[in-house]
Write a protein that holds these residues in place. Structure first.
Motif, PDB file in Angstrom:
ATOM      1  N   TYR A   1      30.522 -17.773  22.315  1.00  0.00           N
ATOM      2  CA  TYR A   1      29.723 -19.004  22.387  1.00  0.00           C
ATOM      3  C   TYR A   1      29.173 -19.278  21.001  1.00  0.00           C
ATOM      4  N   VAL A   2      29.442 -20.465  20.466  1.00  0.00           N
ATOM      5  CA  VAL A   2      28.951 -20.855  19.138  1.00  0.00           C
ATOM      6  C   VAL A   2      27.932 -21.969  19.321  1.00  0.00           C
ATOM      7  N   HIS A   3      26.696 -21.699  18.920  1.00  0.00           N
ATOM      8  CA  HIS A   3      25.610 -22.673  19.089  1.00  0.00           C
ATOM      9  C   HIS A   3      25.409 -23.467  17.808  1.00  0.00           C
ATOM     10  N   TRP A   4      25.626 -24.797  17.918  1.00  0.00           N
ATOM     11  CA  TRP A   4      25.329 -25.700  16.799  1.00  0.00           C
ATOM     12  C   TRP A   4      23.976 -26.337  17.101  1.00  0.00           C
ATOM     13  N   PRO A   5      22.948 -26.097  16.268  1.00  0.00           N
ATOM     14  CA  PRO A   5      21.580 -26.431  16.662  1.00  0.00           C
ATOM     15  C   PRO A   5      21.114 -27.861  16.386  1.00  0.00           C
ATOM     16  N   TYR A   6      21.978 -28.697  15.840  1.00  0.00           N
ATOM     17  CA  TYR A   6      21.521 -30.031  15.437  1.00  0.00           C
ATOM     18  C   TYR A   6      21.927 -31.118  16.426  1.00  0.00           C
ATOM     19  N   CYS A   7      21.016 -32.087  16.595  1.00  0.00           N
ATOM     20  CA  CYS A   7      21.253 -33.248  17.458  1.00  0.00           C
ATOM     21  C   CYS A   7      20.799 -34.506  16.740  1.00  0.00           C
ATOM     22  N   ALA A   8      21.490 -35.620  16.996  1.00  0.00           N
ATOM     23  CA  ALA A   8      21.057 -36.893  16.421  1.00  0.00           C
ATOM     24  C   ALA A   8      19.698 -37.284  16.996  1.00  0.00           C
ATOM     25  N   LYS A   9      19.461 -36.888  18.263  1.00  0.00           N
ATOM     26  CA  LYS A   9      18.206 -37.192  18.942  1.00  0.00           C
ATOM     27  C   LYS A   9      17.939 -36.097  19.961  1.00  0.00           C
ATOM     28  N   ILE A  10      16.706 -35.635  20.049  1.00  0.00           N
ATOM     29  CA  ILE A  10      16.379 -34.564  20.989  1.00  0.00           C
ATOM     30  C   ILE A  10      15.935 -35.183  22.316  1.00  0.00           C
ATOM     31  N   CYS A  11      16.634 -34.829  23.394  1.00  0.00           N
ATOM     32  CA  CYS A  11      16.373 -35.423  24.708  1.00  0.00           C
ATOM     33  C   CYS A  11      15.097 -34.856  25.327  1.00  0.00           C
ATOM     34  N   PRO A  12      14.371 -35.660  26.098  1.00  0.00           N
ATOM     35  CA  PRO A  12      13.070 -35.227  26.633  1.00  0.00           C
ATOM     36  C   PRO A  12      13.139 -34.105  27.660  1.00  0.00           C
ATOM     37  N   TYR A  13      14.323 -33.851  28.227  1.00  0.00           N
ATOM     38  CA  TYR A  13      14.458 -32.782  29.228  1.00  0.00           C
ATOM     39  C   TYR A  13      14.946 -31.474  28.619  1.00  0.00           C
ATOM     40  N   CYS A  14      15.314 -31.485  27.337  1.00  0.00           N
ATOM     41  CA  CYS A  14      15.994 -30.350  26.715  1.00  0.00           C
ATOM     42  C   CYS A  14      15.021 -29.286  26.223  1.00  0.00           C
ATOM     43  N   ASP A  15      15.303 -28.014  26.594  1.00  0.00           N
ATOM     44  CA  ASP A  15      14.493 -26.908  26.080  1.00  0.00           C
ATOM     45  C   ASP A  15      15.348 -25.924  25.279  1.00  0.00           C
ATOM     46  N   PHE A  16      16.522 -26.389  24.814  1.00  0.00           N
ATOM     47  CA  PHE A  16      17.379 -25.529  24.004  1.00  0.00           C
ATOM     48  C   PHE A  16      16.845 -25.438  22.578  1.00  0.00           C
ATOM     49  N   ASN A  17      17.403 -24.516  21.821  1.00  0.00           N
ATOM     50  CA  ASN A  17      16.999 -24.335  20.428  1.00  0.00           C
ATOM     51  C   ASN A  17      17.714 -25.384  19.574  1.00  0.00           C
ATOM     52  N   VAL A  18      17.106 -26.566  19.459  1.00  0.00           N
ATOM     53  CA  VAL A  18      17.734 -27.674  18.742  1.00  0.00           C
ATOM     54  C   VAL A  18      16.770 -28.304  17.746  1.00  0.00           C
ATOM     55  N   TYR A  19      17.359 -28.949  16.751  1.00  0.00           N
ATOM     56  CA  TYR A  19      16.601 -29.601  15.680  1.00  0.00           C
ATOM     57  C   TYR A  19      17.244 -30.948  15.370  1.00  0.00           C
ATOM     58  N   ALA A  20      16.436 -31.889  14.847  1.00  0.00           N
ATOM     59  CA  ALA A  20      16.970 -33.192  14.486  1.00  0.00           C
ATOM     60  C   ALA A  20      17.974 -33.037  13.345  1.00  0.00           C
ATOM     61  N   ALA A  21      19.107 -33.708  13.482  1.00  0.00           N
ATOM     62  CA  ALA A  21      20.196 -33.533  12.507  1.00  0.00           C
ATOM     63  C   ALA A  21      19.814 -34.053  11.127  1.00  0.00           C
ATOM     64  N   LYS A  22      19.258 -35.262  11.064  1.00  0.00           N
ATOM     65  CA  LYS A  22      18.893 -35.896   9.786  1.00  0.00           C
ATOM     66  C   LYS A  22      20.062 -35.812   8.808  1.00  0.00           C
ATOM     67  N   SER A  23      19.739 -35.758   7.533  1.00  0.00           N
ATOM     68  CA  SER A  23      20.803 -35.621   6.528  1.00  0.00           C
ATOM     69  C   SER A  23      20.678 -34.222   5.941  1.00  0.00           C
ATOM     70  N   ARG A  24      21.515 -33.322   6.386  1.00  0.00           N
ATOM     71  CA  ARG A  24      21.387 -31.921   5.997  1.00  0.00           C
ATOM     72  C   ARG A  24      22.686 -31.395   5.397  1.00  0.00           C
TER      73      ARG A  24
END
Length: 387
Positions: free
Chosen positions: A15-38
């Motif tokens: 399992y490969v976890h990519w932690p970035y999202c364009a937008k973080i959903c209000p129901y999500c409790d995963f380890n995620v961060y806003a993608a922005k320009s990185r």
């Protein structure tokens, strides 16, 4: 669904976890961060090195599945996906044509990306549709419309016949009629796999705060149970019966091999920030948890060879309890003899008999499984039959 999924004797996935999202959903409790320009090059290098680091200490594993989850891994460059696939295949001998799944959002679907993912080696898509109703999509904080979702499903199926879609139901105020109409619309798209999840309010999410402020009231347990029962009926009628509590497939060929690895007590590497893995090691069944913060994960891989922040071994009893709780989620159930060997004690025969008489449990050819009626109380039944 007749028979059992065609699976290797030993399941081993990555399992490969990519932690970035364009937008973080209000129901999500995963380890995620806003993608922005990185600049993600250091994270990409760390993920590849993490796989190699684990491989150095693991022998005799044959790779049966690879799953890109998140976060939003469809934001990754296809060239990086290809590198991960190639690295995994070099480090662990693949079991034939392994299942390689990529999670994607409907708004990320373009003809060019679909072709690039296929060229990279992906052979299964999991689309985060979540709803086919525009009001619901706005409530769930999604970036796409229902029309865009439908077009994305059609485009995906043209390139990936093995496409799954996720939907979230049991939303506040949702009626049985409204849900079945939406589910029927999803079924009509012809995807061979559906993952259907009841909305769960997780701690520390935006939805949890909204519920606390009484901005909305979650659907009650009885209403959720009614929706679940009707969901099982309609999906079975339309040729996608449940093979697990929340997952439905047209046939054995379309059951998610990677997710069955979780439910059937297989092994998997948890790669990427915050990812969790399970391995059978000399000390017993072992949980690995990677560093959560991206900089910490990168540093850990550079310094220690893997991104693991902590590992802990389960006792035989804990491993057996885990096998029962997860195994009863799937139609395959659990092997009674192997579970009792790990427990060092028999399962509760009186409770097994009681649940069997109630039509909630089956025991055939040495395997214990739940009926659809039993799935409504899966966790409770698992706890009751354990000694």
């Amino acid at each position: 669904m007749s028979g059992s999924p065609r699976l290797p004797d030993e399941l081993f996935g990555i399992y490969v976890h990519w932690p970035y999202c364009a937008k973080i959903c209000p129901y999500c409790d995963f380890n995620v961060y806003a993608a922005k320009s990185r600049d993600t090059s250091a994270l990409e290098a760390a993920i590849l090195k993490d796989i190699e680091g684990y491989a150095a200490g693991l022998t005799g594993r044959t790779l049966t599945s690879l799953y890109f989850g998140g976060g939003t891994p469809s934001l990754c460059a296809p060239s990086f996906l290809s590198e991960v696939i190639e690295t995994s295949a070099v480090q662990f001998e693949p079991d034939g044509d392994i299942e390689i799944t990529l999670e994607a959002n409907p708004e990320d679907i373009t003809p060019e990306r679909l072709k690039a993912w296929k060229a990279a080696g992906v052979n299964r898509l999991s689309l985060g549709v979540q709803a086919l109703n525009d009001d619901a999509l706005r409530f769930l904080g999604r970036n796409h419309t229902s029309d865009e979702a439908r077009k994305a499903i059609d485009a995906a199926l043209n390139v990936f016949p093995n496409t799954s879609i996720d939907l979230i139901y049991a939303r506040p105020g949702q009626s049985i009629h409204a849900w079945l109409e939406e589910l029927d619309s999803a079924l009509s798209k012809g995807t061979p796999h559906l993952s259907l999840y009841e909305l769960t309010i997780k701690e520390k999410t935006a939805f949890a705060k909204q519920v606390e402020r009484e901005q909305f009231i979650p659907l009650g347990e009885d209403e959720q149970a009614d929706l679940y029962i009707e969901t099982l009926k309609l999906t079975a009628k339309r040729g996608l019966p449940a093979y697990e509590v929340s997952n439905h497939a047209r046939s054995e060929d379309y059951c998610s091999r990677h997710n069955l690895t979780y439910w059937l007590n297989g092994e998997w590497l948890g790669i990427g920030p915050g990812a969790e893995g399970k391995l059978e090691l000399p000390d017993g069944r072992t949980t690995t948890i990677a560093e959560q913060r991206v900089p910490d994960y990168i540093s850990a891989v550079e310094e220690r060879g893997t991104g693991s922040a902590e590992t802990f071994s389960l006792t035989g009893i804990e491993a057996a309890e885990e096998a029962v709780i997860l195994g009863l989620r799937s139609k395959r159930g659990v092997d009674r003899a192997s579970v009792e060997a790990r427990l060092g004690a028999p399962l509760n025969a009186r409770k097994l008999e009681s649940f069997t008489e109630n039509g909630q449990l089956l025991e055939e050819a040495g395997r214990i499984s739940l009926t659809e009626k039993g799935w409504l109380l899966a966790d409770y039944i698992a706890g009751e039959i354990l000694p």
